[in-house]
Design a protein around this motif. Structure first.
Motif, PDB file in Angstrom:
ATOM      1  N   GLY A 103       0.386  -0.861  -0.065  1.00 19.42           N
ATOM      2  CA  GLY A 103       0.052   0.071   0.002  1.00 19.42           C
ATOM      3  C   GLY A 103       1.263   1.522   0.105  1.00 19.42           C
ATOM      4  N   ARG A 104       1.773   1.018  -0.135  1.00 20.32           N
ATOM      5  CA  ARG A 104       3.146   2.492  -0.468  1.00 20.32           C
ATOM      6  C   ARG A 104       2.779   2.738  -1.737  1.00 20.32           C
ATOM      7  NH1 ARG A 104       7.651   0.150   3.637  1.00 20.32           N
ATOM      8  NH2 ARG A 104       6.911  -0.246   5.487  1.00 20.32           N
ATOM      9  N   THR A 105       2.733   4.063  -1.888  1.00 18.99           N
ATOM     10  CA  THR A 105       3.716   4.801  -2.960  1.00 18.99           C
ATOM     11  C   THR A 105       4.478   5.660  -2.885  1.00 18.99           C
ATOM     12  OG1 THR A 105       1.969   6.738  -1.940  1.00 18.99           O
ATOM     13  CG2 THR A 105       0.543   5.506  -2.933  1.00 18.99           C
ATOM     14  N   SER A 106       4.389   5.568  -4.682  1.00 17.98           N
ATOM     15  CA  SER A 106       5.960   5.905  -4.874  1.00 17.98           C
ATOM     16  C   SER A 106       5.492   7.271  -6.196  1.00 17.98           C
ATOM     17  CB  SER A 106       7.071   5.316  -5.537  1.00 17.98           C
ATOM     18  OG  SER A 106       6.595   3.997  -6.409  1.00 17.98           O
ATOM     19  N   ILE A 107       6.177   8.412  -6.995  1.00 15.94           N
ATOM     20  CA  ILE A 107       5.552   8.679  -7.735  1.00 15.94           C
ATOM     21  C   ILE A 107       6.325   8.952  -9.067  1.00 15.94           C
ATOM     22  CG2 ILE A 107       4.922  11.059  -8.728  1.00 15.94           C
ATOM     23  CD1 ILE A 107       3.969  12.131  -6.069  1.00 15.94           C
ATOM     24  N   VAL A 108       5.934   9.170 -10.042  1.00 13.54           N
ATOM     25  CA  VAL A 108       7.622   9.023 -11.475  1.00 13.54           C
ATOM     26  C   VAL A 108       6.545  10.210 -12.035  1.00 13.54           C
ATOM     27  CG1 VAL A 108       8.484   7.878 -13.364  1.00 13.54           C
ATOM     28  CG2 VAL A 108       7.856   6.725 -11.326  1.00 13.54           C
ATOM     29  N   LEU A 109       7.134  11.490 -11.670  1.00 11.14           N
ATOM     30  CA  LEU A 109       6.519  11.687 -12.939  1.00 11.14           C
ATOM     31  C   LEU A 109       6.942  11.474 -15.070  1.00 11.14           C
ATOM     32  CD1 LEU A 109       7.950  15.120 -11.379  1.00 11.14           C
ATOM     33  CD2 LEU A 109       5.578  14.578 -10.766  1.00 11.14           C
ATOM     34  N   TYR A 110       5.286  12.083 -15.455  1.00 11.35           N
ATOM     35  CA  TYR A 110       5.818  12.067 -16.749  1.00 11.35           C
ATOM     36  C   TYR A 110       6.709  13.177 -17.120  1.00 11.35           C
ATOM     37  CZ  TYR A 110       1.421   9.817 -17.232  1.00 11.35           C
ATOM     38  OH  TYR A 110       0.309   8.636 -16.471  1.00 11.35           O
ATOM     39  N   ASP A 111       7.024  14.368 -17.190  1.00 11.02           N
ATOM     40  CA  ASP A 111       7.803  15.236 -17.690  1.00 11.02           C
ATOM     41  C   ASP A 111       8.345  16.187 -16.487  1.00 11.02           C
ATOM     42  OD1 ASP A 111       9.204  17.073 -19.588  1.00 11.02           O
ATOM     43  OD2 ASP A 111       7.430  18.044 -20.288  1.00 11.02           O
ATOM     44  N   PRO A 112       9.650  15.360 -15.836  1.00 10.69           N
ATOM     45  CA  PRO A 112       9.573  16.678 -15.124  1.00 10.69           C
ATOM     46  C   PRO A 112      10.771  17.467 -14.930  1.00 10.69           C
ATOM     47  CG  PRO A 112      10.396  14.485 -14.977  1.00 10.69           C
ATOM     48  CD  PRO A 112      10.353  14.309 -15.680  1.00 10.69           C
ATOM     49  N   CYS A 113      10.718  17.549 -16.599  1.00 13.42           N
ATOM     50  CA  CYS A 113      11.305  19.408 -17.418  1.00 13.42           C
ATOM     51  C   CYS A 113      10.755  19.868 -17.540  1.00 13.42           C
ATOM     52  CB  CYS A 113      12.256  18.344 -18.039  1.00 13.42           C
ATOM     53  SG  CYS A 113      13.569  16.787 -18.207  1.00 13.42           S
ATOM     54  N   THR A 114       9.511  19.518 -18.143  1.00 10.09           N
ATOM     55  CA  THR A 114       8.685  21.115 -19.090  1.00 10.09           C
ATOM     56  C   THR A 114       7.515  20.686 -17.797  1.00 10.09           C
ATOM     57  OG1 THR A 114       8.237  19.328 -20.681  1.00 10.09           O
ATOM     58  CG2 THR A 114      10.466  21.012 -21.137  1.00 10.09           C
ATOM     59  N   GLN A 115       6.769  19.263 -17.368  1.00  9.72           N
ATOM     60  CA  GLN A 115       6.003  19.880 -16.356  1.00  9.72           C
ATOM     61  C   GLN A 115       5.050  19.642 -17.364  1.00  9.72           C
ATOM     62  OE1 GLN A 115       6.834  20.151 -13.257  1.00  9.72           O
ATOM     63  NE2 GLN A 115       8.541  20.023 -13.927  1.00  9.72           N
ATOM     64  N   GLN A 116       4.891  18.810 -18.033  1.00 13.08           N
ATOM     65  CA  GLN A 116       3.710  18.702 -19.919  1.00 13.08           C
ATOM     66  C   GLN A 116       3.193  17.288 -19.246  1.00 13.08           C
ATOM     67  OE1 GLN A 116       4.118  19.231 -23.520  1.00 13.08           O
ATOM     68  NE2 GLN A 116       5.983  18.485 -23.411  1.00 13.08           N
ATOM     69  N   CYS A 117       1.805  17.573 -19.420  1.00 12.72           N
ATOM     70  CA  CYS A 117       0.670  16.409 -18.523  1.00 12.72           C
ATOM     71  C   CYS A 117      -0.328  15.821 -19.464  1.00 12.72           C
ATOM     72  CB  CYS A 117       0.422  17.229 -17.509  1.00 12.72           C
ATOM     73  SG  CYS A 117      -1.119  18.424 -17.726  1.00 12.72           S
ATOM     74  N   LEU A 118      -1.270  14.650 -19.076  1.00 14.88           N
ATOM     75  CA  LEU A 118      -2.548  14.125 -19.434  1.00 14.88           C
ATOM     76  C   LEU A 118      -3.150  14.544 -18.660  1.00 14.88           C
ATOM     77  CD1 LEU A 118      -1.454  10.900 -19.382  1.00 14.88           C
ATOM     78  CD2 LEU A 118      -0.532  11.629 -21.478  1.00 14.88           C
ATOM     79  N   TYR A 119      -4.217  14.682 -19.431  1.00 16.14           N
ATOM     80  CA  TYR A 119      -5.691  15.047 -19.137  1.00 16.14           C
ATOM     81  C   TYR A 119      -6.505  13.949 -18.995  1.00 16.14           C
ATOM     82  CZ  TYR A 119      -3.997  19.792 -19.102  1.00 16.14           C
ATOM     83  OH  TYR A 119      -2.984  21.455 -19.069  1.00 16.14           O
ATOM     84  N   SER A 120      -7.024  14.138 -17.742  1.00 18.16           N
ATOM     85  CA  SER A 120      -8.452  12.898 -17.824  1.00 18.16           C
ATOM     86  C   SER A 120      -9.475  13.407 -17.991  1.00 18.16           C
ATOM     87  CB  SER A 120      -8.048  11.950 -16.264  1.00 18.16           C
ATOM     88  OG  SER A 120      -9.754  11.781 -16.469  1.00 18.16           O
ATOM     89  N   VAL A 121     -10.162  13.067 -19.057  1.00 26.28           N
ATOM     90  CA  VAL A 121     -11.434  13.395 -19.769  1.00 26.28           C
ATOM     91  C   VAL A 121     -12.477  12.763 -20.079  1.00 26.28           C
ATOM     92  CG1 VAL A 121     -10.382  15.334 -20.860  1.00 26.28           C
ATOM     93  CG2 VAL A 121     -10.981  12.930 -22.121  1.00 26.28           C
ATOM     94  N   VAL A 407      14.892  12.983 -26.681  1.00 29.53           N
ATOM     95  CA  VAL A 407      13.424  13.449 -25.821  1.00 29.53           C
ATOM     96  C   VAL A 407      13.155  11.162 -26.137  1.00 29.53           C
ATOM     97  CG1 VAL A 407      11.398  13.789 -27.164  1.00 29.53           C
ATOM     98  CG2 VAL A 407      13.631  15.260 -27.680  1.00 29.53           C
ATOM     99  N   PRO A 408      12.868  11.343 -25.185  1.00 29.08           N
ATOM    100  CA  PRO A 408      12.401   9.876 -24.103  1.00 29.08           C
ATOM    101  C   PRO A 408      11.081   9.405 -24.853  1.00 29.08           C
ATOM    102  CG  PRO A 408      12.782  11.341 -22.318  1.00 29.08           C
ATOM    103  CD  PRO A 408      13.229  12.688 -23.541  1.00 29.08           C
ATOM    104  N   LEU A 409      10.898   8.440 -25.115  1.00 30.38           N
ATOM    105  CA  LEU A 409       9.791   7.825 -26.194  1.00 30.38           C
ATOM    106  C   LEU A 409       8.773   8.255 -25.378  1.00 30.38           C
ATOM    107  CD1 LEU A 409       9.072   5.338 -27.672  1.00 30.38           C
ATOM    108  CD2 LEU A 409       8.796   3.569 -25.933  1.00 30.38           C
ATOM    109  N   TYR A 410       8.446   8.406 -24.148  1.00 35.73           N
ATOM    110  CA  TYR A 410       7.126   8.476 -23.460  1.00 35.73           C
ATOM    111  C   TYR A 410       6.755   9.927 -23.838  1.00 35.73           C
ATOM    112  CZ  TYR A 410       3.060   8.328 -21.163  1.00 35.73           C
ATOM    113  OH  TYR A 410       1.952   7.805 -20.288  1.00 35.73           O
ATOM    114  N   ASN A 411       7.273  10.828 -23.669  1.00 33.70           N
ATOM    115  CA  ASN A 411       7.436  12.228 -24.258  1.00 33.70           C
ATOM    116  C   ASN A 411       7.003  12.421 -25.645  1.00 33.70           C
ATOM    117  OD1 ASN A 411       9.433  12.462 -21.342  1.00 33.70           O
ATOM    118  ND2 ASN A 411       8.675  14.119 -22.193  1.00 33.70           N
TER     119      ASN A 411
END
Length: 458
Positions: A103-121, A407-411
């Protein structure tokens, strides 16, 4: 029977081009977006949907998996003036929040450099917005509860089954566009044409939807993340909703689902694998949602060409259905429309334009289908491995230092419009570079160590 209509249009310079009668099969996200683009070009558009109008339906049938909107989808929505309306109610997801078995959590940011994100719609809300935009065009005609039964694509003839009508309803069009999903009826007709290649693959993984409800009007988990419970051969993910709930998708091999036959077995399974999620879902709600339906199948579809002469075309899932684990199904379908519109704007002969679309798109469509398969493995297994964390750190560091070079694959997939096939080629180049760099470093270390040893003990 409707008559085929062609509109003659002249621009300010007197150059003429043809406006057509376009039939779009499927009024989902890609179909309604395609209708807007064809209508903006001046075509007469008829939008056919086998379901009732979702804006008035009490219960919307079909998949309700939440959608992750990324750059490609945003670009397509911006082109029809809807991006900001969608983002106004969308929930930004800045990275993955990983939940381990304790139940412990850790965070992996998508884009720590330019702070881009996905949007849940929400699928329904987005579809309603697109359909409302269609209503603003007098040259878009929506026909709900019209299920395509047969089509003669070479003649542009269609027949639809309509509730309470014993006879099929006939219609015609200059161009028939299939946006009718993974089990596309129009694609079934294209399969019968010479030279059409088609393959489908079911994966041995099913999914069920669960829900983490809001509590006291608030989210029960941090909202701005895609939550993942990776468990080697299976996983669970959760996306935030506007009503402060989370849509939870449990993905497991069918044989794992089949082992859970009783309420007690289900609760024990969750206590073992998803101990922190169980109290958030609630035992009674979990039992109700898990046993009310059977796990759904997932499949990947590849085919080409996407067109037949100047008469028919397929877009979105009808052309390239993929498993939903890269969050690119909607985005790729909307990018289809962006690419098609850019080609049609060149005012080429229609058969040439559709052939150019196929040639420009199929490699990238195949690539994202493959990437979606890969990302399922990454999400359920690789994300909790040290090697994944190290590669993520290295990619982020190099991206921060050399943003145009690395440019990383995910980005590249989620935060750019780089062709999907180029995203894969770029990753392969990066892998080779790192392997050579690692080999060089090991060789250099060995030579330095050997020289030091020889000098010390000679």
């Amino acid at each position: 029977m409707s008559q085929s209509i062609k509109y003659s249009h002249s621009d300010a310079n007197g150059a003429g081009d043809v406006r057509r009668k376009v039939a779009i099969i499927g009024a989902g996200l890609v179909g309604s977006l395609a209708a807007l683009n064809f209508a903006r070009m001046g075509n007469e558009v008829h939008l056919y949907e086998y379901r009732e109008d979702i804006r008035t339906a009490q219960l919307v049938q079909g998949r309700s998996i939440n959608l992750a909107l990324s750059q490609r989808g945003r670009k397509a929505l911006a082109a029809v003036g809807l991006e900001q309306k969608v983002l106004a109610t969308a929930i930004p997801m800045r990275g993955r929040m990983l939940h381990n078995v304790r139940g412990r959590t850790s965070i992996v940011l998508y884009d720590p450099c330019t702070q881009q994100c996905l949007y849940s719609v929400g699928r329904k809300q987005l579809n309603e917005l697109l359909l409302n935009a269609c209503d603003a065009f007098p040259n878009i005609h929506c026909h709900f509860e019209h299920k395509l039964a047969t089509a003669n694509i070479s003649e542009g003839q269609m027949q639809f089954k309509v509730p309470k009508e014993q006879e099929l309803i006939s219609a015609s069009a200059d161009l028939i566009v299939g946006c009718d999903g993974a089990f596309s009826t129009l694609r079934q007709h294209l399969v019968r044409t010479p030279g059409f290649n088609y393959s489908q693959e079911y994966i041995n993984t099913g999914y069920l939807e669960l829900c983490i409800p809001a509590k006291n009007g608030e989210f029960q988990m941090p909202a701005n993340y895609l939550h993942i419970w990776p468990r080697d051969s299976f996983m669970m993910i959760a996306l935030p909703n506007q009503d402060k709930s989370f849509t939870v998708t449990l993905s497991m091999p069918f044989e794992v689902f089949e082992k859970i036959k009783t309420h007690q077995q289900l609760l024990e399974f969750f206590r073992q694998h998803y101990v922190d999620a169980l109290p958030l879902i609630g035992e009674e709600q979990l039992i109700k949602d898990f046993f009310k339906t059977r796990p759904q199948h997932l499949m990947s579809v590849k085919c080409k060409p996407y067109h037949f002469a100047d008469k028919a075309l397929i877009l979105g899932d009808a052309a390239h259905s993929m498993v939903p684990y890269y969050g690119q199904g909607m985005n790729a379908g909307m990018e289809d429309v962006t690419l098609l519109t850019s080609i049609l704007d060149q005012q080429l002969p229609l058969d040439v334009a559709l052939a150019q679309f196929t040639e420009s798109r199929w490699k990238d469509a195949f690539a994202i289908c493959d990437l979606a398969m890969y990302n399922y493995v990454e999400m359920r297994d690789l994300t909790k491995r040290l090697s994944f964390r190290c590669r993520k750190w290295l990619d982020t560091t190099l991206f921060r230092l050399f943003p145009r070079f690395w440019v990383p694959l995910y980005n590249s997939v989620s935060f750019s419009s780089m062709p999907y096939s180029q995203c894969i080629a770029n990753r392969q180049w990066q892998d080779k570079f790192l392997n050579k760099a690692l080999s060089f470093s090991l060789l250099t270390s060995f030579l330095i160590g050997g020289a030091f040893y020889a000098r010390r003990f000679r």
